[in-house]
Write a protein that holds these residues in place. Structure first.
Motif, PDB file in Angstrom:
ATOM      1  N   ASP A  28     -12.822   6.164   6.437  1.00  0.00           N
ATOM      2  CA  ASP A  28     -13.367   5.807   5.244  1.00  0.00           C
ATOM      3  C   ASP A  28     -12.631   4.795   4.400  1.00  0.00           C
ATOM      4  O   ASP A  28     -13.080   4.450   3.369  1.00  0.00           O
ATOM      5  N   ASP A  29     -11.489   4.426   4.922  1.00  0.00           N
ATOM      6  CA  ASP A  29     -10.464   3.568   3.943  1.00  0.00           C
ATOM      7  C   ASP A  29     -10.927   2.234   4.256  1.00  0.00           C
ATOM      8  O   ASP A  29     -11.200   1.748   4.976  1.00  0.00           O
ATOM      9  N   LYS A  30     -10.619   1.313   3.142  1.00  0.00           N
ATOM     10  CA  LYS A  30     -10.510  -0.091   3.266  1.00  0.00           C
ATOM     11  C   LYS A  30      -9.057  -0.554   3.331  1.00  0.00           C
ATOM     12  O   LYS A  30      -8.223  -0.405   2.483  1.00  0.00           O
TER      13      LYS A  30
ATOM     14  N   PRO B  94      -5.868  -2.677   3.855  1.00  0.00           N
ATOM     15  CA  PRO B  94      -5.494  -3.914   3.326  1.00  0.00           C
ATOM     16  C   PRO B  94      -5.011  -4.880   4.413  1.00  0.00           C
ATOM     17  O   PRO B  94      -4.167  -4.267   5.271  1.00  0.00           O
TER      18      PRO B  94
ATOM     19  N   LEU C  61      -8.499   2.528  -1.880  1.00  0.00           N
ATOM     20  CA  LEU C  61      -8.718   2.259  -0.777  1.00  0.00           C
ATOM     21  C   LEU C  61      -9.859   3.045   0.011  1.00  0.00           C
ATOM     22  O   LEU C  61     -10.208   2.747   0.984  1.00  0.00           O
ATOM     23  N   SER C  62      -9.990   4.374  -0.705  1.00  0.00           N
ATOM     24  CA  SER C  62     -11.148   5.111  -0.106  1.00  0.00           C
ATOM     25  C   SER C  62     -12.521   4.504  -0.294  1.00  0.00           C
ATOM     26  O   SER C  62     -12.734   3.977  -1.534  1.00  0.00           O
TER      27      SER C  62
ATOM     28  N   VAL D 180       0.881  -1.325  -0.088  1.00  0.00           N
ATOM     29  CA  VAL D 180      -0.010  -0.081   0.014  1.00  0.00           C
ATOM     30  C   VAL D 180       0.830   1.332   0.048  1.00  0.00           C
ATOM     31  O   VAL D 180       1.931   1.236   0.404  1.00  0.00           O
ATOM     32  N   CYS D 181       0.561   2.067  -0.768  1.00  0.00           N
ATOM     33  CA  CYS D 181       1.225   3.725  -0.680  1.00  0.00           C
ATOM     34  C   CYS D 181       0.196   4.530  -0.582  1.00  0.00           C
ATOM     35  O   CYS D 181      -1.037   4.506  -1.158  1.00  0.00           O
ATOM     36  N   SER D 182       0.751   5.799  -0.411  1.00  0.00           N
ATOM     37  CA  SER D 182      -0.350   6.915  -0.463  1.00  0.00           C
ATOM     38  C   SER D 182       0.485   8.250  -1.010  1.00  0.00           C
ATOM     39  O   SER D 182       1.707   8.407  -0.635  1.00  0.00           O
TER      40      SER D 182
ATOM     41  N   SER E 228      -5.604  -0.772  -6.646  1.00  0.00           N
ATOM     42  CA  SER E 228      -7.087  -0.468  -5.702  1.00  0.00           C
ATOM     43  C   SER E 228      -7.286   0.605  -4.992  1.00  0.00           C
ATOM     44  O   SER E 228      -6.424   1.194  -4.454  1.00  0.00           O
TER      45      SER E 228
ATOM     46  N   LEU F  38      -2.402  -7.490   4.740  1.00  0.00           N
ATOM     47  CA  LEU F  38      -1.306  -8.031   4.133  1.00  0.00           C
ATOM     48  C   LEU F  38      -0.514  -9.076   4.910  1.00  0.00           C
ATOM     49  O   LEU F  38      -0.241  -8.764   6.086  1.00  0.00           O
TER      50      LEU F  38
ATOM     51  N   LYS G  45      -4.763   6.754  -1.539  1.00  0.00           N
ATOM     52  CA  LYS G  45      -4.413   5.595  -0.825  1.00  0.00           C
ATOM     53  C   LYS G  45      -4.590   4.474  -1.714  1.00  0.00           C
ATOM     54  O   LYS G  45      -5.903   4.335  -2.014  1.00  0.00           O
TER      55      LYS G  45
ATOM     56  N   LEU H  19      -3.850   0.313  -3.097  1.00  0.00           N
ATOM     57  CA  LEU H  19      -3.103  -0.994  -2.948  1.00  0.00           C
ATOM     58  C   LEU H  19      -2.582  -1.350  -4.247  1.00  0.00           C
ATOM     59  O   LEU H  19      -3.599  -1.385  -5.224  1.00  0.00           O
TER      60      LEU H  19
ATOM     61  N   VAL I  70       1.993   3.567   5.591  1.00  0.00           N
ATOM     62  CA  VAL I  70       0.853   4.301   5.445  1.00  0.00           C
ATOM     63  C   VAL I  70      -0.306   4.225   6.313  1.00  0.00           C
ATOM     64  O   VAL I  70      -0.486   3.118   7.098  1.00  0.00           O
TER      65      VAL I  70
ATOM     66  N   TYR J 215      -9.546  -6.996   3.546  1.00  0.00           N
ATOM     67  CA  TYR J 215      -9.575  -5.684   4.172  1.00  0.00           C
ATOM     68  C   TYR J 215      -9.903  -5.596   5.361  1.00  0.00           C
ATOM     69  O   TYR J 215     -10.630  -6.431   6.082  1.00  0.00           O
TER      70      TYR J 215
END
Lengths: 339, 412
Positions: free
Chosen positions: B62-64, B66, A264-265, A211-213, A262, B68, A218, A220, B57, B76
């Motif tokens: 409001d986020d999914k 992940p 993520l929001s 994941v990164c932002s 993906s 991992l 944000k 995946l 991160v 999620y």
């Protein structure tokens, strides 16, 4: 493999002793490879280790598998504090244990033995068999052990360096022999991982989901496939026949990268764009020239919670490093594609 | 005729040849395109990769986020709601010492898409904790009943489960405090910890507080309303089936369930007996915990007897085996108990009573459960000595007499 490392190291030191310390890394690695190819040069080195004295036959067999599962990398020390750095990659014991415990065949067999009141020896034999199996099958995590070889040690006294390798290996072997692989005694919460303390660019071995932002986005990034050279051109041609004409200089290489992004929001759509880049050894980002590749998707609008497939084609010198990077990105990373 | 045919053939051949040329030219064009080698090179840009100050991160409400493991995507976690409860985890010594009387409860949905073991079942645990720098400043906790499970039971058919777990701060939160969600499963596999943005604490809802006086009101999904409350709490010896040689320590308490309002809609909740005109079933599920042990005790022991009088050895059972159904406007009051195991130690001073409403939870969607007024009804009572009276203090029907009644009885 570890045996090979030791012997290779020993031989390297002998070679270095003969040739002086002005060998390049490439020469050193070439010599290591030569030694590795001839397995008859590898004696049964570990049997002499004191830590093995009280080990059972099963433990010794597993120890052998453990050492075979180890890997190494020899690098020039960029900080130049030492002549070379040997990075030993040893199996993470907790991870091996998890692999064993996750094996349903093990669970069934071990539980059956427990329920029938089998002896400790029988339970241990069952456990040893599955630990050995897990070590051979792989799928566990590794931890790195760094051994610095100083220029003095290389030049002056080979045994100093060899002793430092021996010392690290002895510690690893001792840990392995003392490790409790038994199920049930550990609280599940004890396996919780600590949050790694990231500073700088994250270095990744191989291509993994992450994941990164950046810019309030944000994402995946998952299912990454990287093809290089002819395989890349073949794939690009599959994407569009027009790409069959693409080629690059002999000194360069071409990558075809496909992945899924993906969002993520759960509320906001994003414009996702490719952040894979090739970076030269000086850390300078490279950009392609004359590249007109058909059928690739470099950016896409991804709805909240949705995902899209993106792809890119990169060309650069063979020693360029692949990055996922944008200015100000949290979770930027470089990839080592050796695996 | 033959000549004509030959001529026609020649003309046709010529036309075909021309057509062929045209087509051939087209093919040649294509070949020219595909055969032209497009050599791709590269230039150095003016941008240099720089090791910016990085951190993992962090995710928002409001986020999914992940799940991992070793770089493998397994699903999620979504944080649905965070409530600040006026209830602390009194088993957490650090929080008690720091005089912190609140905790947070975090509702999450776990969507697990990873591989399942051969039996197709996996339990995924998500434990929240608070972290400030390298220090943990909040521990996972459960302080009451939320209506949601504490862990996600995942199977092939059920890949998404909403769960709820609490976190107990052990010091005052600072601007650097982060919420971490630690994930692991029943196969002792740990997943990467999920870190939430500090800003999520801005969205915290105010939740229920510990009830030390009064009752908790419960509004059913059918519009009906009832209240629950706890009377006095005692700690004394009980006797199994009245056998004074087999004594056991027990917490005794009374609780009262009052029917306040009738249902207003057709939603079905088994707490209300539709067949008998919506009578309220008043027997409640209560988890009892003392300040001396983390054990949560649920079961009544109707076979336990206790002394009846101060001056005789008579023992009586005092816990009913069945519950009552009451009409609107009425209430039912029960004596209840929880037996302690023989190896229980410590000197309890207080008891906490966690009311649970599984029937209400069953009849609600996850969203409705989040708004349910029966969540976190936790009553705390100080343990007091049960006052026993002499046999003469009761009339023939077992009712306690007033002082004047007693005098009259003695005269008689």
């Amino acid at each position: 493999m570890m045996r090979k490392v030791i012997i290779a190291f020993l031989m390297t030191l002998l070679i270095l002793g003969g040739c002086g310390s002005n060998k390049t890394l490439a020469q050193l690695q070439e010599e290591l490879m030569t030694v590795f190819c001839d397995s008859s040069k590898i004696p049964d080195y570990y049997a002499s280790f004191a830590v093995c004295a009280n080990a059972s036959d099963a433990q010794k067999r597993n120890l052998d598998s453990y050492l075979q599962a180890c890997d190494y990398v020899v690098e020039d020390d960029v900080s130049e504090k030492s002549a070379y750095v040997i990075l030993l990659r040893v199996p993470d014991l907790n991870s091996v244990r998890q692999c064993v415990l996750a094996d349903s065949a093990f669970q069934a067999e071990y539980n059956a033995l427990e329920s029938t009141g089998s002896s400790e020896d029988e339970l241990q034999a069952c456990l040893d068999a599955y630990v050995g199996n897990a070590l051979i099958l792989g799928g566990f995590e590794y931890t790195n052990v760094t051994i610095n070889i100083t220029p003095d040690a290389v030049n002056r006294d080979a045994s100093v360096s060899l002793n430092s390798v021996d010392a690290e290996l002895t510690k690893c072997m001792q840990s392995f022999l003392n490790y409790d692989f038994r199920p049930g005694d550990t609280d599940p919460e004890s396996v919780l991982q600590e949050v790694p303390d990231y500073t700088g660019i994250i270095e990744c071995n191989g291509l993994k989901d992450f994941v990164c932002s950046w810019d309030k986005k944000k994402v995946l990034v998952s299912g990454i496939t990287v093809l290089e050279g002819n395989s890349a051109v073949t794939r690009l041609t599959e994407i569009s026949p027009v790409n069959a004409s693409i080629t690059c200089a002999v000194t360069d290489t071409i990558y075809c990268i496909e992945y899924t992004v993906s969002n993520l929001s759960r509320k906001k759509p994003i414009l996702a764009k490719n952040a894979f880049k090739l970076v030269n050894q000086d850390g300078i980002i490279l950009e392609n020239t004359g590249l007109h590749v058909a059928g690739l998707v470099g950016k896409a609008k991804v709805k909240a919670g949705g995902k899209k497939k993106l792809s890119c084609c990169l060309v650069g010198p063979r020693d360029a490093v692949l990055y996922w990077y944008e200015d100000g990105m949290v979770g930027a990373r470089s990839f080592s594609l050796a695996e | 005729m033959l000549r004509k045919i030959v001529s026609l053939t020649a003309v046709l051949c010529s036309l075909a040849s021309l057509a062929g040329c045209a087509k051939g030219a087209k093919i040649d064009d294509t070949v020219a395109v595909t055969n032209s080698v497009s050599t791709v090179g590269y230039n150095e840009t003016s941008s240099v990769i720089h090791a910016a100050k990085e951190s993992p991160v962090k995710f928002d409400m409001d986020d999914k986020a992940p799940i991992l493991r070793n770089g493998e995507f397994c699903g999620y976690v979504k944080v649905n709601q965070i409530e600040k409860l006026g209830i602390n985890d009194w088993m957490n010594e650090k929080c008690v010492n720091a005089n912190i009387n609140f905790s947070y409860t975090i509702n999450m949905t776990v969507v697990f898409t990873g591989a399942l073991p051969n039996d197709g079942q996996k339990t995924v645990y998500c434990r929240p904790c608070l972290v400030e720098g390298d220090n943990v400043c909040g521990d996972p906790c459960i302080v009451g009943w939320s209506g949601f499970p504490e862990s996600a039971a995942i199977s092939e058919n059920v890949r998404s489960v909403s769960i709820e777990y609490g976190v107990q701060p052990i010091k005052k939160l600072s601007k650097n405090t982060e919420l971490h969600l630690m994930l692991y499963d029943s196969d002792k596999i740990a997943y990467d910890t999920i870190i939430m943005n500090r800003s999520i604490f801005k969205n915290v809802k105010k939740g229920p507080s510990l009830i030390t006086k009064g009752t908790g009101k419960v509004k059913s999904v059918n519009g009906g309303m009832y209240s629950v409350g706890v009377g006095k709490a005692h700690y004394e010896y009980n006797y199994i089936n009245g056998d004074t040689d087999s004594h056991v320590r027990a917490f005794e308490f009374s609780y009262k369930v009052s029917y306040l309002k009738k249902p207003k809609n057709g939603r079905s909740v088994s707490t209300f007996d539709k067949a008998s005109g919506n009578l309220l079933r008043t027997k409640s599920v209560i988890g009892v915990q003392s300040d001396a042990s983390s054990e949560l005790m649920y079961n009544d022991a109707p076979y336990a007897y206790r002394y009846l009088y101060a001056d005789t050895g008579d023992t009586v059972p005092y816990v009913p085996t069945s519950g009552l159904k009451v009409h609107n406007g009425y209430y039912a009051e029960y004596n209840a108990n929880r037996l302690l195991s023989n190896n229980a130690t410590g000197q309890p001073e207080y008891l906490r009573f966690r009311f649970e409403f599984p029937e209400e939870a069953e009849s609600r969607s996850d969203k409705e459960k989040l708004r349910f007024s029966g969540r976190f009804i936790v009553v705390q009572r100080k343990i007091v000595e049960r006052k026993l009276y002499s046999r003469n203090s009761y009339d023939d029907n077992g009712n306690l007499l007033t002082t004047s009644d007693e005098n009259a009885k003695e005269d008689k």
